[in-house]
Write a protein that holds these residues in place. Structure first.
Motif, PDB file in Angstrom:
ATOM      1  N   MET A 143       0.829  -1.313   0.054  1.00 63.62           N
ATOM      2  CA  MET A 143      -0.045   0.121  -0.052  1.00 63.62           C
ATOM      3  C   MET A 143       0.868   1.306   0.130  1.00 63.62           C
ATOM      4  O   MET A 143       1.909   1.322   0.764  1.00 63.62           O
ATOM      5  N   ASN A 144       0.595   2.284  -0.699  1.00 64.32           N
ATOM      6  CA  ASN A 144       1.291   3.514  -0.700  1.00 64.32           C
ATOM      7  C   ASN A 144       1.227   4.410   0.489  1.00 64.32           C
ATOM      8  O   ASN A 144       0.036   4.414   0.952  1.00 64.32           O
ATOM      9  N   ARG A 145       2.263   4.789   0.978  1.00 59.39           N
ATOM     10  CA  ARG A 145       2.178   5.440   2.192  1.00 59.39           C
ATOM     11  C   ARG A 145       2.177   6.994   1.871  1.00 59.39           C
ATOM     12  O   ARG A 145       2.615   7.530   0.923  1.00 59.39           O
ATOM     13  N   PRO A 146       1.470   7.851   2.748  1.00 58.08           N
ATOM     14  CA  PRO A 146       1.408   9.142   2.302  1.00 58.08           C
ATOM     15  C   PRO A 146       2.815   9.884   2.543  1.00 58.08           C
ATOM     16  O   PRO A 146       3.548   9.300   3.370  1.00 58.08           O
ATOM     17  N   ALA A 147       3.122  10.669   1.936  1.00 59.14           N
ATOM     18  CA  ALA A 147       4.625  11.202   2.014  1.00 59.14           C
ATOM     19  C   ALA A 147       4.653  12.433   3.091  1.00 59.14           C
ATOM     20  O   ALA A 147       3.700  13.208   2.903  1.00 59.14           O
ATOM     21  N   ARG A 148       5.258  12.249   4.095  1.00 58.55           N
ATOM     22  CA  ARG A 148       5.485  13.024   5.110  1.00 58.55           C
ATOM     23  C   ARG A 148       4.060  13.248   5.859  1.00 58.55           C
ATOM     24  O   ARG A 148       3.365  12.405   6.089  1.00 58.55           O
ATOM     25  N   SER A 149       3.809  14.674   6.396  1.00 55.48           N
ATOM     26  CA  SER A 149       2.350  14.744   7.222  1.00 55.48           C
ATOM     27  C   SER A 149       1.381  14.960   6.106  1.00 55.48           C
ATOM     28  O   SER A 149       0.268  15.323   6.651  1.00 55.48           O
ATOM     29  N   HIS A 150       1.658  15.042   4.879  1.00 51.83           N
ATOM     30  CA  HIS A 150       0.205  15.213   3.855  1.00 51.83           C
ATOM     31  C   HIS A 150       0.297  14.347   2.979  1.00 51.83           C
ATOM     32  O   HIS A 150       1.049  13.476   2.669  1.00 51.83           O
ATOM     33  N   SER A 151      -0.822  14.090   2.424  1.00 51.20           N
ATOM     34  CA  SER A 151      -0.948  12.918   1.351  1.00 51.20           C
ATOM     35  C   SER A 151      -0.317  13.343   0.256  1.00 51.20           C
ATOM     36  O   SER A 151      -0.121  14.405  -0.184  1.00 51.20           O
ATOM     37  N   SER A 152       0.090  12.401  -0.611  1.00 50.01           N
ATOM     38  CA  SER A 152       0.902  12.329  -1.832  1.00 50.01           C
ATOM     39  C   SER A 152       0.231  13.553  -2.723  1.00 50.01           C
ATOM     40  O   SER A 152       0.783  14.371  -3.238  1.00 50.01           O
ATOM     41  N   GLY A 153      -1.118  13.410  -2.858  1.00 51.61           N
ATOM     42  CA  GLY A 153      -1.669  13.948  -3.840  1.00 51.61           C
ATOM     43  C   GLY A 153      -1.837  15.665  -3.600  1.00 51.61           C
ATOM     44  O   GLY A 153      -1.455  16.413  -4.173  1.00 51.61           O
ATOM     45  N   SER A 154      -1.926  15.817  -2.112  1.00 52.39           N
ATOM     46  CA  SER A 154      -1.991  17.119  -1.699  1.00 52.39           C
ATOM     47  C   SER A 154      -0.680  17.862  -1.905  1.00 52.39           C
ATOM     48  O   SER A 154      -0.370  19.192  -2.103  1.00 52.39           O
ATOM     49  N   LEU A 155       0.379  17.044  -1.528  1.00 44.94           N
ATOM     50  CA  LEU A 155       1.688  17.742  -2.057  1.00 44.94           C
ATOM     51  C   LEU A 155       2.091  18.183  -3.340  1.00 44.94           C
ATOM     52  O   LEU A 155       2.539  19.312  -3.758  1.00 44.94           O
ATOM     53  N   LEU A 156       1.685  17.272  -4.261  1.00 47.99           N
ATOM     54  CA  LEU A 156       1.550  17.531  -5.756  1.00 47.99           C
ATOM     55  C   LEU A 156       0.903  18.820  -6.010  1.00 47.99           C
ATOM     56  O   LEU A 156       1.049  19.538  -6.929  1.00 47.99           O
ATOM     57  N   ASP A 157      -0.415  18.999  -5.267  1.00 49.09           N
ATOM     58  CA  ASP A 157      -1.468  20.098  -5.687  1.00 49.09           C
ATOM     59  C   ASP A 157      -0.726  21.472  -5.217  1.00 49.09           C
ATOM     60  O   ASP A 157      -1.019  22.470  -5.613  1.00 49.09           O
ATOM     61  N   ARG A 158       0.439  21.523  -4.540  1.00 55.02           N
ATOM     62  CA  ARG A 158       1.034  22.468  -3.890  1.00 55.02           C
ATOM     63  C   ARG A 158       2.207  23.136  -4.700  1.00 55.02           C
ATOM     64  O   ARG A 158       2.840  24.042  -4.446  1.00 55.02           O
ATOM     65  N   VAL A 159       2.494  22.136  -5.678  1.00 51.51           N
ATOM     66  CA  VAL A 159       3.522  22.608  -6.743  1.00 51.51           C
ATOM     67  C   VAL A 159       3.222  23.207  -7.938  1.00 51.51           C
ATOM     68  O   VAL A 159       2.377  22.447  -8.656  1.00 51.51           O
ATOM     69  N   ARG A 160       3.572  24.245  -8.361  1.00 50.98           N
ATOM     70  CA  ARG A 160       3.191  25.154  -9.412  1.00 50.98           C
ATOM     71  C   ARG A 160       4.190  24.983 -10.462  1.00 50.98           C
ATOM     72  O   ARG A 160       5.578  25.238 -10.264  1.00 50.98           O
ATOM     73  N   ILE A 161       3.897  24.713 -11.738  1.00 51.79           N
ATOM     74  CA  ILE A 161       4.848  24.848 -12.895  1.00 51.79           C
ATOM     75  C   ILE A 161       4.789  26.285 -13.493  1.00 51.79           C
ATOM     76  O   ILE A 161       3.774  26.674 -13.923  1.00 51.79           O
ATOM     77  N   GLY A 201       4.071  24.857   2.474  1.00 50.10           N
ATOM     78  CA  GLY A 201       3.431  26.090   1.564  1.00 50.10           C
ATOM     79  C   GLY A 201       3.621  25.833   0.256  1.00 50.10           C
ATOM     80  O   GLY A 201       4.039  24.765  -0.408  1.00 50.10           O
ATOM     81  N   GLU A 202       3.406  26.744  -0.585  1.00 48.72           N
ATOM     82  CA  GLU A 202       3.174  26.750  -1.992  1.00 48.72           C
ATOM     83  C   GLU A 202       4.724  26.765  -2.654  1.00 48.72           C
ATOM     84  O   GLU A 202       5.678  27.450  -2.015  1.00 48.72           O
ATOM     85  N   VAL A 203       4.899  25.965  -3.521  1.00 45.95           N
ATOM     86  CA  VAL A 203       6.262  25.720  -4.257  1.00 45.95           C
ATOM     87  C   VAL A 203       6.425  25.987  -5.679  1.00 45.95           C
ATOM     88  O   VAL A 203       5.320  25.524  -6.338  1.00 45.95           O
ATOM     89  N   ALA A 204       7.241  26.611  -6.179  1.00 46.86           N
ATOM     90  CA  ALA A 204       7.095  26.949  -7.852  1.00 46.86           C
ATOM     91  C   ALA A 204       8.431  26.282  -8.524  1.00 46.86           C
ATOM     92  O   ALA A 204       9.587  26.488  -7.682  1.00 46.86           O
ATOM     93  N   LEU A 205       8.165  25.469  -9.658  1.00 52.58           N
ATOM     94  CA  LEU A 205       9.252  25.552 -10.427  1.00 52.58           C
ATOM     95  C   LEU A 205       9.350  26.228 -11.680  1.00 52.58           C
ATOM     96  O   LEU A 205       8.382  26.190 -12.455  1.00 52.58           O
TER      97      LEU A 205
END
Length: 263
Positions: free
Chosen positions: A1-19, A119-123
């Motif tokens: 089973m996939n584990r959440p990354a750190r204290s947030h779910s994997s999906g929510s972390l990716l949602d905080r990354v803007r390209i 928080g929010e992160v940008a690439l």
């Protein structure tokens, strides 16, 4: 089973990354970047002064990721694009003497997600022709580079987005992202010990009856065959196929050995 990354779910972390694409000159690259993002679970696209957008070619190249384009934020300057970000990374193949410290893409992905937990992160990606200017890179607190062939580091904009998005997805899911397949598994249960022993007995009997094996001088043939089939890790269906083949050979051998009743 996939584990959440750190204290947030994997999906929510990716949602905080803007390209963030700075001054993209070709709408096709914008669409292709959106497609690259969607395949890896990223959804937030920001454009700084695109030459042509919206554009039908961007929609065509997005190939089903039109929702990413529809939600894209268009800004007139880089400061607006990076507003509210806790951390910004410049993606560039060029190392700058006065620029921020640079990390390889795989190493950077884990750090990006760690920052995203706060928080929010940008690439930030540069223009297709000139890449990022020194001023743009210096607005970021860290740089990321893709360890390409040092003799030819040029990458298409959308390809660079795809590589970074892939590394982020791997990092978000601890290198084990969920896999969904509609294919019917082409496999059967593993053959039991009894099935395998019956097969080897059948195989030996057929080799003897066909004249392929001299039981008085077997040499190392049987052990070698056992090793061969052990490497194959035979399944039950495969044993049944092999034994069916042996049955057919036995019938042919028995028919050839039977006396001709017409004589």
């Amino acid at each position: 089973m996939n584990r959440p990354a750190r204290s947030h779910s994997s999906g929510s972390l990716l949602d905080r990354v803007r390209i963030v694409l700075s001054h993209p000159s070709h709408p096709g690259n914008i669409g292709a970047a959106a497609r690259a993002m969607k395949t890896m679970g990223l959804s937030r696209l920001t454009l700084v002064n695109p030459r042509r957008f919206p554009d039908d070619e961007a929609v065509a190249r997005a190939a089903g990721a039109g929702d990413i384009l529809a939600q894209a934020q268009v800004c007139t300057n880089l400061d607006a694009a990076l507003a509210d970000c806790m951390f910004a990374y410049a993606v560039s193949a060029r190392h700058r003497n006065l620029g921020p410290p640079a990390l390889q893409a795989r190493q950077a992905a884990a750090e990006v997600l760690a920052k995203a937990s706060t928080g929010e992160v940008a690439l930030l990606f540069g223009n297709e022709t000139a890449g990022l200017s020194n001023a743009e890179v210096q607005r970021c607190r860290c740089a990321i580079f893709i360890p390409a062939n040092p003799e030819y580091t040029s990458l298409n904009l959308a390809s660079a987005v795809q590589l970074l998005a892939y590394e982020l997805r791997l990092a978000a899911f601890d290198s084990q992202p969920p896999v969904v397949t509609r294919a019917v598994p082409f496999a059967s249960p593993a053959a039991s010990h009894q099935d395998i022993e019956r097969f080897h007995a059948h195989l030996e009997r057929v080799m003897v009856s066909s004249g392929f094996l001299d039981p008085q001088q077997p040499k190392r043939l049987l052990p070698k065959l056992r090793r061969l089939f052990a490497r194959a890790e035979l399944e039950r269906d495969e044993i049944n196929i092999l034994r069916g083949l042996l049955d057919a050979v036995e019938k042919q051998v028995a028919g050839a050995a039977a006396p001709d009743s017409t004589l």
